[in-house]
Enzyme design. Sequence first.
Site, short mmCIF file in Angstrom:
data_model
loop_
_atom_site.label_atom_id
_atom_site.label_comp_id
_atom_site.label_asym_id
_atom_site.label_seq_id
_atom_site.Cartn_x
_atom_site.Cartn_y
_atom_site.Cartn_z
N THR A 25 0.69 -1.22 0.05
CA THR A 25 0.04 -0.12 0.02
C THR A 25 1.10 1.36 0.03
O THR A 25 1.66 1.37 0.94
CB THR A 25 -0.94 -0.02 1.12
OG1 THR A 25 -1.55 -1.06 1.31
CG2 THR A 25 -1.80 1.25 1.15
N HIS A 188 5.13 5.18 1.51
CA HIS A 188 4.64 3.85 1.66
C HIS A 188 3.86 3.52 3.11
O HIS A 188 4.57 3.99 4.19
CB HIS A 188 5.88 2.94 1.50
CG HIS A 188 5.74 1.26 1.19
ND1 HIS A 188 4.82 0.52 2.01
CD2 HIS A 188 5.77 0.73 0.08
CE1 HIS A 188 4.63 -0.69 1.73
NE2 HIS A 188 5.42 -0.55 0.20
N HIS A 189 2.73 3.10 3.08
CA HIS A 189 1.80 2.91 4.11
C HIS A 189 2.59 2.08 5.25
O HIS A 189 2.14 2.25 6.45
CB HIS A 189 0.61 2.43 3.88
CG HIS A 189 -0.57 2.92 4.97
ND1 HIS A 189 -0.40 3.59 5.98
CD2 HIS A 189 -1.79 3.13 4.77
CE1 HIS A 189 -1.23 3.88 6.81
NE2 HIS A 189 -2.38 3.53 5.90
N SER A 190 3.55 1.06 4.69
CA SER A 190 4.22 0.20 5.77
C SER A 190 4.79 1.18 6.82
O SER A 190 5.23 0.70 8.11
CB SER A 190 4.90 -0.81 5.27
OG SER A 190 5.96 -0.01 4.51
#
Length: 215
Positions: A25, A188-190
């Site tokens: 994501t 980056h959603h991580s």
Amino acid sequence: MTFNIIELENWDRKEYFEHYFNQQTTYSITKEIDITLFKDMIKKKGYEIYPSLIYAIMEVVNKNKVFRTGINSENKLGYWDKLNPLYTVFNKQTEKFTNIWTESDKNFISFYNNYKNDLLEYKDKEEMFPKKPIPENTIPISMIPWIDFSSFNLNIGNNSSFLLPIITIGKFYSENNKIYIPVALQLHHSVCDGYHASLFMNEFQDIIHRVDDWI
């Protein structure tokens, strides 16, 4: 430059990282930044806007560990002590661009001079990446000075482990006696949530407003 390993099993973000990394994501957010005072000060001092914006971006990035968190060439998760900008420079003759990196420096004048030296040496090279080797601890910054935009999205489809921010700047424009410039941030959603995107934009606006403190 030192890369500090994050032990995933002991990381307080482990659940979020694994969820969004497995989903791959990414997201982008664009904000209009008020550069009215900034542009006036830059012009008075005789500096160029682009490297001055790059300096301000790197001040925010290097202040916050979350924006320096990524995966290195050995596939290890961690964060860099410092990141350097890898920025695009347009060639009017070829209508192509070159990517040049410059060492970050907390002192604006030192960074600006290093930028100008790199630009002089590499801007006319007909290569995509003329200054080699490119260190791992760089983030992409580009400017599209021909158009202002309200949103911008850039996707890396073949590198699922690229977690660092990607910043794109647009054309500045005037509205209600103010000057604005669109800034797009790809994350980056991580490693970065909406809170962190807001943190970047708010701190970037703040350092732009405080141009008197560092120029």
